[in-house]
Design a protein around this motif. Sequence first.
Motif, mmCIF file in Angstrom:
data_model
loop_
_atom_site.group_PDB
_atom_site.id
_atom_site.type_symbol
_atom_site.label_atom_id
_atom_site.label_comp_id
_atom_site.label_asym_id
_atom_site.label_seq_id
_atom_site.Cartn_x
_atom_site.Cartn_y
_atom_site.Cartn_z
ATOM 1 N N ARG A 23 -51.455 22.424 8.398
ATOM 2 C CA ARG A 23 -52.050 22.852 9.663
ATOM 3 C C ARG A 23 -52.748 21.704 10.362
ATOM 4 O O ARG A 23 -53.352 20.865 9.693
ATOM 5 N N PRO A 24 -52.700 21.558 11.626
ATOM 6 C CA PRO A 24 -52.101 22.458 12.607
ATOM 7 C C PRO A 24 -50.597 22.251 12.778
ATOM 8 O O PRO A 24 -49.997 22.825 13.659
ATOM 9 N N PHE A 25 -49.992 21.407 11.929
ATOM 10 C CA PHE A 25 -48.564 21.143 12.023
ATOM 11 C C PHE A 25 -47.790 22.186 11.228
ATOM 12 O O PHE A 25 -48.319 22.827 10.332
ATOM 13 N N CYS A 26 -46.493 22.301 11.515
ATOM 14 C CA CYS A 26 -45.669 23.281 10.807
ATOM 15 C C CYS A 26 -45.097 22.704 9.522
ATOM 16 O O CYS A 26 -44.700 23.461 8.635
ATOM 17 N N SER A 27 -45.054 21.379 9.407
ATOM 18 C CA SER A 27 -44.446 20.752 8.235
ATOM 19 C C SER A 27 -44.948 19.320 8.073
ATOM 20 O O SER A 27 -45.584 18.755 8.976
ATOM 21 N N GLU A 28 -44.642 18.737 6.932
ATOM 22 C CA GLU A 28 -44.999 17.334 6.693
ATOM 23 C C GLU A 28 -44.273 16.434 7.700
ATOM 24 O O GLU A 28 -44.828 15.446 8.172
ATOM 25 N N ARG A 29 -43.043 16.792 8.034
ATOM 26 C CA ARG A 29 -42.270 15.988 8.985
ATOM 27 C C ARG A 29 -42.997 15.876 10.318
ATOM 28 O O ARG A 29 -43.152 14.774 10.869
ATOM 29 N N CYS A 30 -43.457 16.995 10.857
ATOM 30 C CA CYS A 30 -44.170 16.973 12.137
ATOM 31 C C CYS A 30 -45.485 16.195 12.020
ATOM 32 O O CYS A 30 -45.866 15.471 12.937
ATOM 33 N N LYS A 31 -46.147 16.326 10.898
ATOM 34 C CA LYS A 31 -47.394 15.587 10.678
ATOM 35 C C LYS A 31 -47.125 14.084 10.677
ATOM 36 O O LYS A 31 -47.862 13.305 11.291
ATOM 37 N N GLN A 32 -46.047 13.652 10.026
ATOM 38 C CA GLN A 32 -45.699 12.226 9.959
ATOM 39 C C GLN A 32 -45.265 11.689 11.328
ATOM 40 O O GLN A 32 -45.577 10.544 11.671
ATOM 41 N N ILE A 33 -44.570 12.501 12.102
ATOM 42 C CA ILE A 33 -44.184 12.087 13.457
ATOM 43 C C ILE A 33 -45.433 11.823 14.285
ATOM 44 O O ILE A 33 -45.541 10.814 14.990
ATOM 45 N N ASP A 34 -46.417 12.713 14.197
ATOM 46 C CA ASP A 34 -47.658 12.555 14.944
ATOM 47 C C ASP A 34 -48.419 11.318 14.475
ATOM 48 O O ASP A 34 -48.924 10.543 15.288
ATOM 49 N N LEU A 35 -48.489 11.105 13.170
ATOM 50 C CA LEU A 35 -49.171 9.934 12.624
ATOM 51 C C LEU A 35 -48.499 8.658 13.115
ATOM 52 O O LEU A 35 -49.172 7.690 13.494
ATOM 53 N N GLY A 36 -47.173 8.648 13.134
ATOM 54 C CA GLY A 36 -46.442 7.487 13.633
ATOM 55 C C GLY A 36 -46.742 7.206 15.095
ATOM 56 O O GLY A 36 -46.858 6.048 15.507
ATOM 57 N N ALA A 37 -46.884 8.257 15.892
ATOM 58 C CA ALA A 37 -47.210 8.082 17.314
ATOM 59 C C ALA A 37 -48.585 7.443 17.474
ATOM 60 O O ALA A 37 -48.785 6.564 18.312
ATOM 61 N N TRP A 38 -49.550 7.856 16.645
ATOM 62 C CA TRP A 38 -50.876 7.231 16.684
ATOM 63 C C TRP A 38 -50.784 5.766 16.275
ATOM 64 O O TRP A 38 -51.382 4.891 16.904
ATOM 65 N N ALA A 39 -50.020 5.478 15.209
ATOM 66 C CA ALA A 39 -49.888 4.109 14.718
ATOM 67 C C ALA A 39 -49.238 3.195 15.758
ATOM 68 O O ALA A 39 -49.556 2.006 15.832
ATOM 69 N N GLU A 40 -48.317 3.747 16.544
ATOM 70 C CA GLU A 40 -47.657 2.969 17.596
ATOM 71 C C GLU A 40 -48.452 2.963 18.898
ATOM 72 O O GLU A 40 -47.976 2.463 19.918
ATOM 73 N N GLU A 41 -49.652 3.528 18.862
ATOM 74 C CA GLU A 41 -50.562 3.592 20.012
ATOM 75 C C GLU A 41 -49.944 4.303 21.211
ATOM 76 O O GLU A 41 -50.176 3.937 22.360
ATOM 77 N N LYS A 42 -49.154 5.355 20.932
ATOM 78 C CA LYS A 42 -48.593 6.163 22.014
ATOM 79 C C LYS A 42 -49.641 7.104 22.603
ATOM 80 O O LYS A 42 -49.466 7.592 23.715
ATOM 81 N N TYR A 43 -50.689 7.388 21.850
ATOM 82 C CA TYR A 43 -51.791 8.207 22.338
ATOM 83 C C TYR A 43 -52.946 7.275 22.678
ATOM 84 O O TYR A 43 -53.198 6.306 21.977
ATOM 85 N N THR A 44 -53.633 7.583 23.745
ATOM 86 C CA THR A 44 -54.805 6.785 24.110
ATOM 87 C C THR A 44 -55.941 7.709 24.509
ATOM 88 O O THR A 44 -55.720 8.852 24.922
ATOM 89 N N ILE A 45 -57.126 7.200 24.388
ATOM 90 C CA ILE A 45 -58.322 7.914 24.818
ATOM 91 C C ILE A 45 -58.802 7.217 26.081
ATOM 92 O O ILE A 45 -59.031 5.999 26.072
#
Length: 59
Positions: A23-45
């Motif tokens: 949670r809040p993800f549906c699976s480990e795959r979705c969690k890893q995709i999100d983590l990868g996006a953070w690592a690649e700095e696709k999200y910003t504050i």
Amino acid sequence: MATFVDCPTCKTKVEWKEANRWRPFCSERCKQIDLGAWAEEKYTIPTVNLPEDPEELAE
């Protein structure tokens, strides 16, 4: 009453409960995709560009 949220990655409905280890993800795959996006700095504050001179703040 069960509470459901949308998986941030794929938007699948996910029950928010302690037994859901991804949670809040549906699976480990979705969690890893999100983590990868953070690592690649696709999200910003968003930040506020403050003046470099601190005396400009006093005005």
